[in-house]
Design an enzyme around this catalytic site. Structure first.
Site, PDB file in Angstrom:
ATOM      1  N   ASN B 422      39.338  40.837  46.728  1.00 47.78           N
ATOM      2  CA  ASN B 422      38.201  41.703  46.414  1.00 47.78           C
ATOM      3  C   ASN B 422      37.970  41.798  44.905  1.00 47.78           C
ATOM      4  O   ASN B 422      37.084  41.150  44.376  1.00 47.78           O
ATOM      5  CB  ASN B 422      38.409  43.084  47.029  1.00 47.78           C
ATOM      6  CG  ASN B 422      37.143  43.922  47.001  1.00 47.78           C
ATOM      7  OD1 ASN B 422      36.226  43.669  46.207  1.00 47.78           O
ATOM      8  ND2 ASN B 422      37.062  44.923  47.871  1.00 47.78           N
ATOM      9  N   ASP B 423      38.815  42.572  44.215  1.00 48.24           N
ATOM     10  CA  ASP B 423      38.608  42.783  42.782  1.00 48.24           C
ATOM     11  C   ASP B 423      38.576  41.475  42.003  1.00 48.24           C
ATOM     12  O   ASP B 423      37.849  41.353  41.016  1.00 48.24           O
ATOM     13  CB  ASP B 423      39.712  43.680  42.204  1.00 48.24           C
ATOM     14  CG  ASP B 423      39.580  45.123  42.674  1.00 48.24           C
ATOM     15  OD1 ASP B 423      40.601  45.809  42.753  1.00 48.24           O
ATOM     16  OD2 ASP B 423      38.443  45.527  42.985  1.00 48.24           O
ATOM     17  N   VAL B 424      39.336  40.477  42.451  1.00 54.27           N
ATOM     18  CA  VAL B 424      39.417  39.231  41.679  1.00 54.27           C
ATOM     19  C   VAL B 424      38.145  38.402  41.780  1.00 54.27           C
ATOM     20  O   VAL B 424      38.017  37.379  41.133  1.00 54.27           O
ATOM     21  CB  VAL B 424      40.631  38.366  42.103  1.00 54.27           C
ATOM     22  CG1 VAL B 424      41.907  39.140  41.893  1.00 54.27           C
ATOM     23  CG2 VAL B 424      40.496  37.876  43.524  1.00 54.27           C
ATOM     24  N   THR B 425      37.170  38.853  42.628  1.00 50.72           N
ATOM     25  CA  THR B 425      35.918  38.118  42.751  1.00 50.72           C
ATOM     26  C   THR B 425      34.752  38.921  42.196  1.00 50.72           C
ATOM     27  O   THR B 425      33.604  38.507  42.301  1.00 50.72           O
ATOM     28  CB  THR B 425      35.607  37.817  44.233  1.00 50.72           C
ATOM     29  OG1 THR B 425      35.491  39.068  44.927  1.00 50.72           O
ATOM     30  CG2 THR B 425      36.686  36.978  44.862  1.00 50.72           C
ATOM     31  N   ALA B 464      41.072  48.697  42.612  1.00 55.94           N
ATOM     32  CA  ALA B 464      40.706  49.347  41.353  1.00 55.94           C
ATOM     33  C   ALA B 464      39.737  50.489  41.559  1.00 55.94           C
ATOM     34  O   ALA B 464      39.330  51.138  40.606  1.00 55.94           O
ATOM     35  CB  ALA B 464      40.101  48.308  40.403  1.00 55.94           C
TER      36      ALA B 464
END
Lengths: 109, 495
Positions: B422-425, B464
């Site tokens: 999720n956050d890494v995209t 996050a």
């Protein structure tokens, strides 16, 4: 060995560690954690010394009897890590395979 | 009595063991050399253990008159106990290694670290109780009363540090294990004034170690140990579940320093070399993780980061339009593509979807689609976790790429398939200065022609605590379902 000698070994080993670990490919970071855990169980050397030590003078309190028992417990713990650590690393490393054939996409599109 | 004289042969053997360990780590530079490297590690450990057993044979005095009361014979009972201890440990270790699921590797590593920490503490205590056996003390025979051992001042520092670091490693790893295993909530638990408490404890421990040099009293030693156990616990409790990759790497590092401290105490080169290797390894991994999250190590350790997954707000306040897709849509889009890049994350591990994912990849390859996998360094709960799971699913490792190597390819890719990440995209990391994840290196998935994003539901935010801008873009299609089920449906639709 005197202190400066072992300190020298330690400092040099830190440098070696720095270069060797940066060379580890990211795909193998999990096996790296597993194998470093296994080798850190070389603390078993200390545990074996405690477990094998004869009763000597100057030991504190119940002294060397307790020290020996603690040493044996530490031997068990370290052995779990040694055997488990190397075995799980081997298991993981065996899974990494390259592509079986050279890349030749079957053009059925 | 002076220092334990160690035979030069034994010292040489320990050096060889240390070199074997260096070669073991060197082997991990590529999968091709890695298994041979692991064998070196085993050889090195065997050398170290055999050398120790051979130079420290348990002895017992045989006081049989009229013989010499200093006659010594081998104490077979102790030999048996030692071998039994090794055997028990071996059995537990081997069974655990065989049966552990790859998705549980983070917990296993945390659990193993706790064992090393505890072993270091126990060895330290044994050395404190019986210092003559370790050659770290001088025997004082007073005029009246029992002889007692005075531990050398330098040894006291080394011993104190070894026990302290070992205890921190132990209690910290136990908490990390509980968080990773789900026994303890991933939410950070924050005590008021915890920074002050932690700093005070740290100062106390260091102060006591210094005091220990002047005063070899039991209370000093035990207090060092107890305070260290407490600070280990307090340090890890406020750290959120998805920051565990950094925590586990940090504890890995600590276990190395604990072994090194014990190595200094025992003047053992194998332990010192190993300690340095493991300590550096953990430190480097922690650095890599922090760099990949664009957060400083201190900020991660200070804790408190990490929103609750199930938001008490019930989703985003702004209702932005988003596109929904079905398994058939996904299958159609991907089968027509020239290249598909799959982006796996922790969600894939939770859903145990790696095997069906590989099946999907195989079916696509059979239709002439080029399939690659893109791994972000902090995907998962441990460095390299995604790689192991994909390897377990028989994905060839040359199809798997790290962020730096594959990021430029998204612009020429037809479909980016995000499963469990999720956050890494999230493109906001590149553009939105107010976002908590601003500056974090992310995968440029939004540059692909189409993005397929698997998620269980639209509500809920990433670790996050931010909503992902990716969901609302024109070229993104959300596939709302359990990851494994969705991929299985796609596989069926590809038939």
């Amino acid at each position: 060995m005197d202190f400066i000698a072992i300190l020298s070994i330690f400092v040099l080993a830190c440098f070696v560690g720095y270069f060797v670990v940066w060379a580890v490919t990211p795909a193998l970071h999990t096996p790296l954690m597993a194998v470093t855990n296994a080798i850190s169980s070389v603390i078993i050397v200390g545990a074996l010394i405690a477990a094998a030590a004869p009763t000597v003078l100057g030991a504190i309190g119940a002294g060397s009897g307790v020290a020996k028992a603690l040493g044996l417990v530490a031997v068990v713990l370290a052995s779990v890590n040694i055997f488990g650590g190397f075995a799980v690393t081997a298991r993981m490393l065996a899974m990494y395979k390259k592509k079986e054939r050279p890349v030749a996409p079957a053009s059925s599109k | 009595m002076h220092e334990l004289t160690v035979s030069p042969w034994a010292s040489l053997a320990y050096l060889v063991a240390g070199v074997c360990f260096i070669l073991a780590l060197r082997g991990l530079s590529s999968p091709a050399s890695s298994q041979r490297g692991n064998r070196f590690g085993i050889i090195g450990m065997t050398i170290a253990v055999v050398t120790t057993l051979a130079t420290h044979v348990p002895l017992r005095s045989v006081a049989v008159p009229p013989g010499n009361p200093h006659d010594l014979m081998i104490d077979w009972d102790t030999v048996g106990e030692i071998l039994a201890a090794i055997g028990v440990g071996a059995a537990i270790g081997l069974v655990t290694a065989r049966r552990i699921a790859m998705t549980a590797m983070p917990q296993l590593v945390a659990a193993f670290h706790s064992l090393v920490g505890l072993a270091a503490v126990l060895v330290g205590v044994a050395a404190y109780l019986n210092p003559q056996a370790f050659g770290i003390s001088d025997l004082v025979v007073p005029m009246i009363g029992q002889p007692f051992a005075v531990i050398h001042p330098v040894s006291r520092i080394e011993l104190g540090l070894g026990v302290a670091i070992g205890a921190i490693t132990f209690s910290g790893s136990v908490i990390a294990f509980l968080k990773l295993n789900g026994n303890m909530g991933g939410k950070p638990i924050m005590l008021p004034g915890r920074h002050v408490i932690n700093l005070a404890l740290l100062a106390g421990i260091l102060g006591l170690i210094a005091y220990f040099v002047t005063e070899q009293a039991p209370w000093v030693f035990w207090t060092i140990a107890i305070l260290s156990f407490v600070i280990g616990f307090l340090l890890i409790v406020p750290i959120g579940g998805a920051d565990m990759p950094v925590v586990v790497s940090m504890l890995n590092s600590y276990s190395g320093w604990a072994a090194a401290a014990m190595g200094f105490t025992l003047h053992n080169s194998a332990m010192i070399i190993t300690g340095a290797l493991v300590g550096s390894s953990g430190a480097i991994l922690s650095y890599i993780m922090c760099r990949a999250m664009n957060r400083s190590f201190i900020s991660v350790i200070a804790g408190g980061f990490g929103a609750v997954a199930d938001t008490s707000g019930g989703g985003t306040a702004i209702d932005r339009p988003w596109k929904r897709g079905s398994a058939e849509d996904a299958a159609f889009l991907m089968s027509q593509a020239e290249q598909v890049i799959i982006v796996p994350g922790y969600g894939m591990a939770v859903a145990q979807a790696q095997h069906v994912l590989r099946e999907m990849g195989d079916k696509l390859k059979a239709e002439g689609v080029r399939v690659k996998y893109a791994i972000h360094p902090v995907a998962g709960r441990m460095p390299g976790h995604m790689n192991v799971l994909l390897a377990e699913a028989n994905v060839p490792y040359d199809d798997v790429f790290e962020l730096e190597d594959i990021n430029s390819e998204f612009a020429q890719t037809d479909v980016a398939f995000v499963i469990g990440a999720n956050d890494v995209t999230n493109p906001a990391a590149k553009t939105d200065k107010t976002s908590p994840i601003y500056g974090m290196p992310v995968l440029d998935v939004e540059k692909a022609k189409t993005v397929l994003f698997i998620k269980r539901s639209m509500g809920g935010v990433g670790y996050a605590g931010v909503d992902n801008d990716l969901f609302y873009r024109d070229n993104t299609m959300m596939l709302l379902a359990d990851a494994k089920k969705m991929v299985e449906d796609i596989v069926k639709a590809l038939d």
